[in-house]
Design a protein around this motif. Structure first.
Motif, PDB file in Angstrom:
ATOM      1  N   ALA A  24       2.028   3.119 -10.515  1.00 53.27           N
ATOM      2  CA  ALA A  24       1.826   2.960  -9.032  1.00 53.27           C
ATOM      3  C   ALA A  24       2.174   4.157  -8.776  1.00 53.27           C
ATOM      4  CB  ALA A  24       2.640   2.167  -8.211  1.00 53.27           C
ATOM      5  N   MET A  25       3.302   5.455  -9.213  1.00 52.57           N
ATOM      6  CA  MET A  25       3.423   6.890  -8.745  1.00 52.57           C
ATOM      7  C   MET A  25       2.557   8.089  -9.004  1.00 52.57           C
ATOM      8  SD  MET A  25       6.207   9.247  -7.215  1.00 52.57           S
ATOM      9  CE  MET A  25       7.500   7.978  -7.281  1.00 52.57           C
ATOM     10  N   ASP A  26       2.362   7.631 -10.632  1.00 52.49           N
ATOM     11  CA  ASP A  26       1.557   8.067 -11.023  1.00 52.49           C
ATOM     12  C   ASP A  26       0.618   8.574  -9.931  1.00 52.49           C
ATOM     13  OD1 ASP A  26       2.612   9.231 -12.822  1.00 52.49           O
ATOM     14  OD2 ASP A  26       2.005   8.013 -14.261  1.00 52.49           O
ATOM     15  N   ARG A  27      -0.427   7.286  -9.471  1.00 54.94           N
ATOM     16  CA  ARG A  27      -1.813   7.326  -8.954  1.00 54.94           C
ATOM     17  C   ARG A  27      -1.444   7.962  -7.495  1.00 54.94           C
ATOM     18  NH1 ARG A  27      -3.107   3.152  -7.319  1.00 54.94           N
ATOM     19  NH2 ARG A  27      -1.552   1.413  -7.594  1.00 54.94           N
TER      20      ARG A  27
ATOM     21  N   LYS B  25       0.941  -1.268   0.256  1.00 55.46           N
ATOM     22  CA  LYS B  25      -0.314   0.170   0.470  1.00 55.46           C
ATOM     23  C   LYS B  25       0.966   1.274   0.157  1.00 55.46           C
ATOM     24  CE  LYS B  25       0.184   0.166   4.635  1.00 55.46           C
ATOM     25  NZ  LYS B  25      -0.387   1.560   5.545  1.00 55.46           N
ATOM     26  N   ILE B  26       0.185   2.619  -0.278  1.00 52.85           N
ATOM     27  CA  ILE B  26       0.897   3.372   0.200  1.00 52.85           C
ATOM     28  C   ILE B  26       0.096   4.702   0.738  1.00 52.85           C
ATOM     29  CG2 ILE B  26       1.489   5.610  -1.960  1.00 52.85           C
ATOM     30  CD1 ILE B  26       1.925   3.348  -4.563  1.00 52.85           C
ATOM     31  N   ALA B  27       0.797   5.273   1.378  1.00 46.56           N
ATOM     32  CA  ALA B  27      -0.045   6.038   2.365  1.00 46.56           C
ATOM     33  C   ALA B  27      -0.268   7.907   1.813  1.00 46.56           C
ATOM     34  CB  ALA B  27      -0.396   5.704   4.195  1.00 46.56           C
ATOM     35  N   VAL B  28      -1.304   8.488   2.347  1.00 44.32           N
ATOM     36  CA  VAL B  28      -0.314  10.168   2.109  1.00 44.32           C
ATOM     37  C   VAL B  28      -1.124  10.558   3.164  1.00 44.32           C
ATOM     38  CG1 VAL B  28      -0.716  11.110   0.181  1.00 44.32           C
ATOM     39  CG2 VAL B  28      -0.261   9.419  -0.684  1.00 44.32           C
ATOM     40  N   ALA B  29      -0.758  11.533   3.781  1.00 39.22           N
ATOM     41  CA  ALA B  29      -1.089  12.517   4.893  1.00 39.22           C
ATOM     42  C   ALA B  29      -1.161  14.149   4.351  1.00 39.22           C
ATOM     43  CB  ALA B  29      -0.704  12.290   6.493  1.00 39.22           C
ATOM     44  N   VAL B  30      -1.232  14.705   5.105  1.00 36.37           N
ATOM     45  CA  VAL B  30      -1.231  16.089   5.052  1.00 36.37           C
ATOM     46  C   VAL B  30      -1.437  16.536   6.869  1.00 36.37           C
ATOM     47  CG1 VAL B  30      -1.617  18.417   4.632  1.00 36.37           C
ATOM     48  CG2 VAL B  30      -1.993  16.298   2.976  1.00 36.37           C
ATOM     49  N   SER B  31      -0.399  17.254   7.077  1.00 33.83           N
ATOM     50  CA  SER B  31       0.067  17.697   8.386  1.00 33.83           C
ATOM     51  C   SER B  31       0.542  19.593   8.075  1.00 33.83           C
ATOM     52  CB  SER B  31       0.778  17.330   9.012  1.00 33.83           C
ATOM     53  OG  SER B  31       2.050  17.787   9.023  1.00 33.83           O
ATOM     54  N   ASP B  32      -0.242  19.659   8.875  1.00 34.75           N
ATOM     55  CA  ASP B  32       0.949  21.439   9.669  1.00 34.75           C
ATOM     56  C   ASP B  32       1.497  21.195  10.079  1.00 34.75           C
ATOM     57  OD1 ASP B  32       0.205  21.424  12.337  1.00 34.75           O
ATOM     58  OD2 ASP B  32      -1.715  21.843  12.722  1.00 34.75           O
TER      59      ASP B  32
ATOM     60  N   THR C 238      -1.372  11.396  -7.924  1.00 39.07           N
ATOM     61  CA  THR C 238      -2.364  12.196  -8.384  1.00 39.07           C
ATOM     62  C   THR C 238      -2.972  12.277  -6.530  1.00 39.07           C
ATOM     63  OG1 THR C 238      -2.363  11.273 -10.084  1.00 39.07           O
ATOM     64  CG2 THR C 238      -4.886  11.602  -9.492  1.00 39.07           C
ATOM     65  N   THR C 239      -3.446  11.210  -6.058  1.00 42.73           N
ATOM     66  CA  THR C 239      -3.991  11.020  -4.701  1.00 42.73           C
ATOM     67  C   THR C 239      -3.499  12.280  -3.821  1.00 42.73           C
ATOM     68  OG1 THR C 239      -4.315   8.534  -4.607  1.00 42.73           O
ATOM     69  CG2 THR C 239      -4.502   9.211  -3.104  1.00 42.73           C
ATOM     70  N   ALA C 240      -2.092  12.733  -3.762  1.00 46.28           N
ATOM     71  CA  ALA C 240      -1.815  13.437  -3.178  1.00 46.28           C
ATOM     72  C   ALA C 240      -2.515  14.837  -3.386  1.00 46.28           C
ATOM     73  CB  ALA C 240       0.099  13.578  -3.117  1.00 46.28           C
ATOM     74  N   ARG C 241      -2.626  14.798  -4.557  1.00 44.66           N
ATOM     75  CA  ARG C 241      -2.930  16.430  -5.695  1.00 44.66           C
ATOM     76  C   ARG C 241      -4.212  16.930  -4.645  1.00 44.66           C
ATOM     77  NH1 ARG C 241      -1.405  15.807  -9.611  1.00 44.66           N
ATOM     78  NH2 ARG C 241      -3.276  15.008 -10.348  1.00 44.66           N
ATOM     79  N   GLU C 242      -5.216  15.709  -4.954  1.00 46.98           N
ATOM     80  CA  GLU C 242      -6.548  15.569  -4.487  1.00 46.98           C
ATOM     81  C   GLU C 242      -6.450  15.755  -2.944  1.00 46.98           C
ATOM     82  OE1 GLU C 242      -7.744  11.851  -6.144  1.00 46.98           O
ATOM     83  OE2 GLU C 242      -7.984  12.418  -8.183  1.00 46.98           O
ATOM     84  N   LEU C 243      -5.850  15.517  -2.168  1.00 43.67           N
ATOM     85  CA  LEU C 243      -5.929  15.778  -0.472  1.00 43.67           C
ATOM     86  C   LEU C 243      -5.820  16.414  -0.081  1.00 43.67           C
ATOM     87  CD1 LEU C 243      -6.161  13.436   2.156  1.00 43.67           C
ATOM     88  CD2 LEU C 243      -4.169  13.510   2.273  1.00 43.67           C
ATOM     89  N   LEU C 244      -4.691  16.942  -1.675  1.00 41.33           N
ATOM     90  CA  LEU C 244      -3.756  18.575  -0.362  1.00 41.33           C
ATOM     91  C   LEU C 244      -5.345  19.591  -1.101  1.00 41.33           C
ATOM     92  CD1 LEU C 244      -0.775  18.508  -1.758  1.00 41.33           C
ATOM     93  CD2 LEU C 244      -1.159  19.179   0.423  1.00 41.33           C
TER      94      LEU C 244
ATOM     95  N   THR D 243      -5.022   9.543   3.450  1.00 41.90           N
ATOM     96  CA  THR D 243      -5.867   8.433   2.876  1.00 41.90           C
ATOM     97  C   THR D 243      -4.766   6.995   2.601  1.00 41.90           C
ATOM     98  OG1 THR D 243      -7.398   7.540   0.701  1.00 41.90           O
ATOM     99  CG2 THR D 243      -4.874   9.450   0.324  1.00 41.90           C
ATOM    100  N   THR D 244      -5.239   5.925   1.816  1.00 35.81           N
ATOM    101  CA  THR D 244      -3.665   4.900   1.315  1.00 35.81           C
ATOM    102  C   THR D 244      -4.306   4.122   0.044  1.00 35.81           C
ATOM    103  OG1 THR D 244      -4.887   3.174   2.227  1.00 35.81           O
ATOM    104  CG2 THR D 244      -3.526   4.275   3.440  1.00 35.81           C
ATOM    105  N   ILE D 245      -3.992   3.974  -1.383  1.00 37.59           N
ATOM    106  CA  ILE D 245      -4.115   3.734  -2.156  1.00 37.59           C
ATOM    107  C   ILE D 245      -3.470   1.563  -1.756  1.00 37.59           C
ATOM    108  CG2 ILE D 245      -5.118   4.926  -3.496  1.00 37.59           C
ATOM    109  CD1 ILE D 245      -2.115   5.676  -4.861  1.00 37.59           C
ATOM    110  N   ASP D 246      -3.526   0.649  -3.439  1.00 39.39           N
ATOM    111  CA  ASP D 246      -2.746  -0.135  -3.177  1.00 39.39           C
ATOM    112  C   ASP D 246      -1.652   0.355  -4.053  1.00 39.39           C
ATOM    113  OD1 ASP D 246      -2.522  -2.587  -3.628  1.00 39.39           O
ATOM    114  OD2 ASP D 246      -4.570  -3.874  -3.981  1.00 39.39           O
TER     115      ASP D 246
END
Length: 311
Positions: A46-49, A16-23, A52-58, A32-35
């Motif tokens: 996988a890197m592209d996804r 899995k790949i996990a993405v997070a945003v913090s102050d 993309t996920t990071a951009r959407e989360l931000l 969020t996480t993706i497979d």
């Protein structure tokens, strides 16, 4: 009113790949996480996804905030043009890892680390290794590795590869034999290794978690987990003899079966090590690499993260 800056943490694992945003205080605004292998499109996809996920989360949790830093943790040893020692994710070794992330966030400072060392950094600062000198962080997940903590820092080694015990020799027959021609420790003592061994010996496809579950009621599965723990204990005891850690903490997906892992590891340490260390589950057993990635992002931004951030 100017919105406060934020940082982005990326954790690339074997499944899995996990993405997070913090102050800048480390408080998570979203995650969020993706497979890793969901589209079977390979490492580049996988890197592209992930990006993309990071951009959407931000855009979702910090639309008007300035991105001040990015921290990226990955399996293997990351460089700008490649990732070394990352066999569990096909194509990952040839990926220009650091360059792709820097290109995605031009002008934003980026800091890279192995997932296990990022996890150890999180445990050293805010978790179960705080105040330990030296200490050991053991990752039992898809793969196998440790991180050594000494003098208040995580030891990287000359090539960033300290603690890569997945390549350990398993017997005297392995001496002078290249890794490509022998069964390295990670092929047996890891989530992926136990999945392969269990599938072959139990006669049907199983995950590592399945093997531990079956071991509670089936003797043939119990033999597999006993072999797994015994071999892990051998290498952990030898490490403890060499390093004399105050504490060993264990993280990764397999700690869900800690009640089946801990007794054998504890017995081995008590029997073999002159000064047996403490042994415990990590404070952040499943998401320490992601927390570490956020800390890398804060460091990249030049901020100081308070110890209370993850209290």
């Amino acid at each position: 009113m100017v919105s406060p800056p934020v940082v982005l943490g990326l954790d690339f694992g074997g499944t899995k790949i996990a993405v997070a945003v913090s102050d800048l205080a480390g408080r998570r605004l979203g995650a969020t996480t993706i497979d890793s292998r969901a589209d079977s499109g390979g490492a580049a996809q996988a890197m592209d996804r992930c990006l993309t996920t990071a951009r959407e989360l931000l855009a979702d949790v910090a639309p008007d905030h300035h991105l001040a830093g990015v921290g990226a943790a990955t399996l293997g040893i990351p460089y700008d043009d490649r990732v070394e020692l990352a066999p569990t994710l096909p194509g990952w070794g040839e990926l220009p890892f650091g360059r792709l992330i820097r290109e995605a966030y031009p002008g934003v400072p980026v800091k890279l680390a192995t997932d296990v060392k990022a996890a150890a950094e999180a445990e050293l600062r805010w978790g179960a290794l705080a105040g330990c000198d030296p200490g050991l962080y053991v990752n039992l997940g898809t793969g196998l590795a440790v991180a050594i903590v000494a003098g208040g820092t995580v030891i990287t080694g000359a090539h960033g590869a300290s603690g890569e015990i997945g390549y350990n020799l398993r017997s005297t027959a392995d001496v002078s034999v290249g890794a490509e021609r022998r069964t390295i420790l990670e092929h047996v003592v890891s989530g992926q290794g136990l999945e392969s061994t269990g599938t072959a010996r139990l006669g049907r496809p199983v995950t590592a978690a399945d093997v531990f579950t079956l071991a509670r009621t089936r003797p043939d599965a119990a033999v597999l987990t006993e072999e797994f723990v015994r071999e892990l204990a051998l290498h952990l005891a030898n490490l403890a003899i060499a390093i004399d850690p105050a504490r060993i903490v264990v993280g990764g997906g397999l700690v869900r079966s800690w009640d089946q892992l801990e007794p054998g590891l504890r017995r081995a340490l008590d029997a073999a090590v002159p000064f047996p260390p403490e042994l415990s589950v990590a404070r952040f057993p499943s998401d320490a690499p992601l927390i570490g990635a956020l800390a890398l992002g804060v460091e990249a931004a030049g901020a100081v993260l308070g110890a209370e951030a993850f209290a």
